[in-house]
Motif scaffolding. Structure first.
Motif, PDB file in Angstrom:
ATOM      1  N   LEU A 171       0.822  -1.207   0.000  1.00  0.00           N
ATOM      2  CA  LEU A 171       0.000   0.000   0.000  1.00  0.00           C
ATOM      3  C   LEU A 171       0.857   1.259   0.000  1.00  0.00           C
ATOM      4  CD1 LEU A 171      -2.908  -0.931   2.459  1.00  0.00           C
ATOM      5  CD2 LEU A 171      -2.962  -0.820  -0.037  1.00  0.00           C
ATOM      6  N   LEU A 172       1.926   1.266   0.783  1.00  0.00           N
ATOM      7  CA  LEU A 172       2.799   2.440   0.813  1.00  0.00           C
ATOM      8  C   LEU A 172       3.515   2.599  -0.515  1.00  0.00           C
ATOM      9  CD1 LEU A 172       3.949   4.815   2.323  1.00  0.00           C
ATOM     10  CD2 LEU A 172       5.672   3.310   3.332  1.00  0.00           C
ATOM     11  N   ARG A 198       1.705   6.707  -6.752  1.00  0.00           N
ATOM     12  CA  ARG A 198       0.600   7.552  -7.195  1.00  0.00           C
ATOM     13  C   ARG A 198       0.853   9.021  -6.871  1.00  0.00           C
ATOM     14  NH1 ARG A 198      -4.909   7.190  -8.294  1.00  0.00           N
ATOM     15  NH2 ARG A 198      -5.580   9.284  -8.928  1.00  0.00           N
ATOM     16  N   LEU A 199       1.378   9.270  -5.683  1.00  0.00           N
ATOM     17  CA  LEU A 199       1.684  10.637  -5.265  1.00  0.00           C
ATOM     18  C   LEU A 199       2.693  11.279  -6.224  1.00  0.00           C
ATOM     19  CD1 LEU A 199       1.435  12.879  -3.125  1.00  0.00           C
ATOM     20  CD2 LEU A 199       3.253  11.748  -1.853  1.00  0.00           C
ATOM     21  N   GLY A 236       3.828  14.475 -11.853  1.00  0.00           N
ATOM     22  CA  GLY A 236       4.553  14.308 -13.107  1.00  0.00           C
ATOM     23  C   GLY A 236       5.877  13.604 -12.973  1.00  0.00           C
ATOM     24  N   ILE A 237       6.075  12.881 -11.862  1.00  0.00           N
ATOM     25  CA  ILE A 237       7.320  12.150 -11.615  1.00  0.00           C
ATOM     26  C   ILE A 237       7.100  10.681 -11.949  1.00  0.00           C
ATOM     27  CG2 ILE A 237       9.027  11.489  -9.887  1.00  0.00           C
ATOM     28  CD1 ILE A 237       8.279  14.076  -8.377  1.00  0.00           C
ATOM     29  N   ALA A 258       3.478  18.047   1.017  1.00  0.00           N
ATOM     30  CA  ALA A 258       4.297  19.141   0.491  1.00  0.00           C
ATOM     31  C   ALA A 258       5.754  18.987   0.915  1.00  0.00           C
ATOM     32  CB  ALA A 258       3.745  20.487   0.960  1.00  0.00           C
ATOM     33  N   ASP A 259       5.984  18.660   2.201  1.00  0.00           N
ATOM     34  CA  ASP A 259       7.352  18.495   2.690  1.00  0.00           C
ATOM     35  C   ASP A 259       8.024  17.293   2.030  1.00  0.00           C
ATOM     36  OD1 ASP A 259       7.158  20.692   4.272  1.00  0.00           O
ATOM     37  OD2 ASP A 259       7.016  19.622   6.173  1.00  0.00           O
ATOM     38  N   PHE A 260       7.264  16.212   1.850  1.00  0.00           N
ATOM     39  CA  PHE A 260       7.830  15.017   1.233  1.00  0.00           C
ATOM     40  C   PHE A 260       8.246  15.298  -0.203  1.00  0.00           C
ATOM     41  CE2 PHE A 260       6.992  11.139  -1.355  1.00  0.00           C
ATOM     42  CZ  PHE A 260       8.099  10.408  -0.931  1.00  0.00           C
TER      43      PHE A 260
END
Length: 213
Positions: free
Chosen positions: A11-12, A18-19, A24-25, A114-116
């Protein structure tokens, strides 16, 4: 940007993929063990490897050891490590083993999207992104010269540099002028014996000295 992900939790792994896709990565490979990580980075030569510390078979430090092997196989490979805990010995080896492009975040930070994503981009571009809790634990190992020569404020500035903050961000955090931050950083470079070279290179060397004390 092209990324390889090594994470045994399905899942992670899917969530991070997906994130990144939403930004666009491209994830060129997503694997669940250290051997496959090494094969993937050798084959794809990605811009970044995102690696979980604990993976099969023992779920101890396979991920960190695989990250070190990946950087040895692909020199300069940027690596962002995700961990539930701080694995001190391998963390120090990873963080002090190159000129930059390294990050170590606790998994709870991934929840702050955002930080990640900022850490992902920073490490991929050759910078550093070190979790404040990781820094605190490594610093608890003790102090030694030449860092003892730094003032309390200079140590504070260097700590914020280790987190990956820019001069402007440091100034905002400490509520001081940009010029004051530049002066502190100049003093840090001088006291650590970092001779004139590119600003970014000296910055990375200062951070690695700080983390390796």
């Amino acid at each position: 940007m092209r990324v390889v992900i090594a994470e045994d939790a399905v899942l992670l792994r899917a969530g991070v993929t997906r994130l990144l896709a939403d930004e666009g990565i491209e994830t060129v490979a997503a694997v669940d063990n250290g051997d496959d990580l090494l094969g993937a980075v050798t084959e794809h030569r990605p811009d970044l490897a995102i690696v979980d510390v604990r993976m099969p078979p023992t779920f101890t430090d396979e991920g960190l050891r695989a990250a070190l092997a990946a950087r040895a196989a692909v020199p300069g490979l940027p690596v962002l490590v995700l961990s539930q805990y701080v694995e001190e010995s391998y963390a120090v080896e990873l963080l002090s083993g190159g000129a930059g492009g390294v990050g170590y975040l606790l998994k709870e930070r991934v929840a702050d999207v955002a930080d990640f994503l900022d850490a992902v981009r920073r490490v991929a571009n050759g910078g550093t992104a070190i979790d404040p809790d990781v820094i605190a634990q490594l610093m608890a190992r003790g102090r030694r010269n030449p860092l003892d020569a730094l003032t309390a404020r200079e140590s504070e500035v260097l700590g914020l540099m280790a987190q990956g903050l820019s001069n402007t961000a440091i100034a905002n955090r400490l509520v001081v002028s940009h010029g004051a931050v530049e002066k502190h950083i100049g003093n840090i470079f001088s006291k650590l014996g970092l001779e004139a070279s590119s600003e970014e290179h000296r910055r990375v060397r200062a951070v690695l000295t700080y983390l390796g004390r």
